[in-house]
Scaffold this motif. Structure first.
Motif, PDB file in Angstrom:
ATOM      1  N   UNK A  81    -118.741 -83.526  17.707  1.00 50.09           N
ATOM      2  CA  UNK A  81    -120.185 -83.754  17.694  1.00 50.09           C
ATOM      3  C   UNK A  81    -120.470 -85.031  16.922  1.00 50.09           C
ATOM      4  N   UNK A  82    -121.058 -86.020  17.594  1.00 52.10           N
ATOM      5  CA  UNK A  82    -121.421 -87.261  16.905  1.00 52.10           C
ATOM      6  C   UNK A  82    -122.855 -87.651  17.193  1.00 52.10           C
ATOM      7  N   UNK A  83    -123.580 -86.821  17.947  1.00 53.45           N
ATOM      8  CA  UNK A  83    -124.982 -87.096  18.204  1.00 53.45           C
ATOM      9  C   UNK A  83    -125.749 -85.795  18.283  1.00 53.45           C
ATOM     10  N   UNK A  84    -126.943 -85.770  17.683  1.00 53.82           N
ATOM     11  CA  UNK A  84    -127.722 -84.530  17.661  1.00 53.82           C
ATOM     12  C   UNK A  84    -129.191 -84.814  17.951  1.00 53.82           C
ATOM     13  N   UNK A 105    -125.429 -78.636  12.713  1.00 52.97           N
ATOM     14  CA  UNK A 105    -124.553 -79.752  13.076  1.00 52.97           C
ATOM     15  C   UNK A 105    -124.843 -80.993  12.238  1.00 52.97           C
ATOM     16  N   UNK A 106    -126.120 -81.178  11.842  1.00 54.86           N
ATOM     17  CA  UNK A 106    -126.449 -82.340  11.008  1.00 54.86           C
ATOM     18  C   UNK A 106    -125.718 -82.251   9.672  1.00 54.86           C
ATOM     19  N   UNK A 148    -118.876 -85.687  13.025  1.00 58.15           N
ATOM     20  CA  UNK A 148    -118.530 -86.936  12.360  1.00 58.15           C
ATOM     21  C   UNK A 148    -119.665 -87.930  12.448  1.00 58.15           C
ATOM     22  N   UNK A 149    -119.717 -88.832  11.513  1.00 57.47           N
ATOM     23  CA  UNK A 149    -120.557 -90.009  11.643  1.00 57.47           C
ATOM     24  C   UNK A 149    -119.841 -91.151  10.928  1.00 57.47           C
ATOM     25  N   UNK A 196    -122.989 -80.549   9.104  1.00 53.37           N
ATOM     26  CA  UNK A 196    -121.553 -80.691   9.362  1.00 53.37           C
ATOM     27  C   UNK A 196    -121.184 -82.162   9.585  1.00 53.37           C
ATOM     28  N   UNK A 197    -122.061 -82.896  10.295  1.00 55.80           N
ATOM     29  CA  UNK A 197    -121.812 -84.332  10.523  1.00 55.80           C
ATOM     30  C   UNK A 197    -121.795 -85.095   9.208  1.00 55.80           C
ATOM     31  N   UNK A 198    -122.755 -84.783   8.323  1.00 56.72           N
ATOM     32  CA  UNK A 198    -122.867 -85.555   7.086  1.00 56.72           C
ATOM     33  C   UNK A 198    -121.614 -85.382   6.233  1.00 56.72           C
ATOM     34  N   UNK A 199    -120.865 -84.294   6.463  1.00 61.27           N
ATOM     35  CA  UNK A 199    -119.622 -84.074   5.728  1.00 61.27           C
ATOM     36  C   UNK A 199    -118.392 -84.380   6.566  1.00 61.27           C
ATOM     37  N   UNK A 200    -118.622 -84.828   7.777  1.00 59.93           N
ATOM     38  CA  UNK A 200    -117.513 -85.025   8.707  1.00 59.93           C
ATOM     39  C   UNK A 200    -116.612 -83.785   8.701  1.00 59.93           C
ATOM     40  N   UNK A 201    -117.274 -82.620   8.792  1.00 55.52           N
ATOM     41  CA  UNK A 201    -116.564 -81.356   8.640  1.00 55.52           C
ATOM     42  C   UNK A 201    -116.019 -80.801   9.947  1.00 55.52           C
TER      43      UNK A 201
END
Lengths: 313, 313
Positions: free
Chosen positions: B224-227, A237-238, B250-251, A240-245
């Motif tokens: 997902x915006x928090x991990x 998930x980290x 997303x972030x 995926x988050x960094x790519x806003x995927x």
């Protein structure tokens, strides 16, 4: 009528009562019906047809001529060439289909091709253009590009003006996939070196999940519509988050009428005009008569061919 | 000017040169600046500020008055009350911000609240309304609903006409979350029994992934915006396919100016009018003077409070 029939893990031809079109339905004299992976699963008893569809006659797509109209059916006339996705029952001499699920067959598309068009092109179009919203200039990666949905996705991506990378395991099939319009045809091993991709069409399954996320561009979308190689995989998930995927998953068969009709209208707007002008085609590997349905299934299950297996009832 | 400063894993107050507004930028005299989880990570050296932002002055959001305008800046006038998200540098007496990243502070919102508004409401709005496209009548699940983003998401879901279920671990905080508009406040254990949900806002991380997919409605979206509780988890693609589900991640911080500006315009259209008419509020747990920044951080890190920690330079 005669129809392909699933009996105890075998497919054979049996006599069935002629189906009759109900309200809003069309009776189609089937001229061509594609064979699909789901038929293999149904033969093994693993993919029961949805309620309301024939339970023992397989076949998820068909093309043919309108034989008769049910009450209130008004989109087509007798003799019109039509095609569409059905919940089952496509592989018989006759089939009833709700008129909202049917599409006209463009004049440029002959019957064998039309019988193998609806399933793979609707699946690819829904996944790549409607779900993942591929845009011109974006980079599309198609996994398993030598398969039916893969060949459709490669052509649709090319027609839209995207840059298309195709993974093909079998070296012998790469030239044919390149001819369909792929800008780059590569071995699946190490595909992530060729990214980043804006849209990844996943037809293989969970084993690719980690590398797919690595190969994703910012705001990229992974669309999962096949999981033959595995259903469960680790998702970072980290990353995926960094790519806003996005990871999107989809399947067509279980959808209610209104959604199937909506995909058919979108096909009429966005895809059939490209067939009418010759920009897209359905590669056909081989055609079989209905009597040879078992051979057609065995041929499909053996794999290794580029293009659709088509039954001609 | 004086500003909070990160030095060797500590936060203290140091003297810095007054920043000067460049082209298109606004110099803001900061009246209130929220403390966020990212500040804690930055204090530990784990979350470096993006290029172009002050590297040693923390602070991701601020509210204050326009002190001076850079060349070509025209959206605001001196003395206007403004607020916004910044890449860093929010926790000082002065800050420069591009005018496209700033929003006007509605008259109904006093400064302590305005200083804690941009980060959590922009994050919640972007995730729940823009990414997941929550619609009236849908069911929204907010994980970690007693946190800053959680309280914003609960209020936004309620204001939109969605049914809001909130998970809150601490029984003492449940009543306050219910007062913010949650229809249902539950313990996180066994949350999946309360589904299916159309949108799930994931602020906790990977451990919830499997249950989130189980609790998803058809066409549901997990954002997902928090991990904090874990980055890697198993994803069941077969289950996600059967629901035609989405996992979106997303972030906000790493976005380029044009995307941050776009989120600010969307906030002005869709969220600030709800503050102006009193439908939304920013719960403030405690305010601290700039001199007490270390205490403010320790207070934030200790957790357990509902509402924002706000610095008042």
């Amino acid at each position: 009528m005669r129809a392909a029939t699933i009996r105890d893990g075998e497919v054979l031809v049996e006599q069935h009562p002629d189906p009759e079109p109900g309200a809003g339905q069309v009776l189609v004299r089937v001229r061509a019906a594609g064979v699909n992976g789901a038929d293999m699963m149904q033969r093994r008893g693993r993919y029961p047809a949805p309620p309301g569809s024939p339970q023992d006659i397989p076949g998820l797509e068909l093309a043919g001529e309108v034989e008769a109209l049910g009450d209130g059916a008004m989109r087509f006339s007798e003799g019109d060439r039509v095609m569409g996705i059905v919940g089952g029952g496509g592989q018989g001499e006759l089939a009833v289909v709700h008129e909202r699920q049917l599409m006209p067959v463009p004049d440029a598309v002959p019957f064998p091709e039309a019988g193998g068009l609806p399933e793979v092109f609707t699946t690819a179009h829904d996944a790549v253009l409607r779900r993942a919203a591929l845009r011109p200039g974006e980079r599309l990666l198609v996994h398993g590009a030598a398969g039916g949905v893969g060949t459709a996705a490669v052509q649709l991506g090319r027609a839209l003006g995207a840059h298309v990378t195709a993974t093909v395991r079998n070296p012998d099939a790469r030239e044919a996939v390149a001819r369909l319009g792929a800008d780059e045809v590569i071995d699946p091993d190490g595909f992530e070196e060729h990214g980043p991709f804006d849209v990844i069409l996943e037809l293989v399954g969970a084993p690719n999940l980690g590398a797919n996320v690595k190969a994703l561009n910012m705001e990229g979308r992974i669309v999962v519509i096949g999981i033959a190689a595995g259903a469960k995989g680790e998702l970072n998930l980290a990353a995926l988050m960094s790519k806003r995927g996005h990871v999107m998953a989809s399947m067509l068969r279980a959808r209610p009428l209104e959604l199937k009709a909506a995909t058919a209208r979108a096909m009429e707007r966005e895809v059939l005009p490209l067939f009418a002008r010759g920009d897209l085609r359905v590669p056909v590997a081989q055609t079989f008569s209905l009597d040879d349905v078992a051979a057609a299934y065995d041929n499909f299950a053996a794999g290794g061919k580029l293009g659709k297996i088509i039954l001609e009832p």
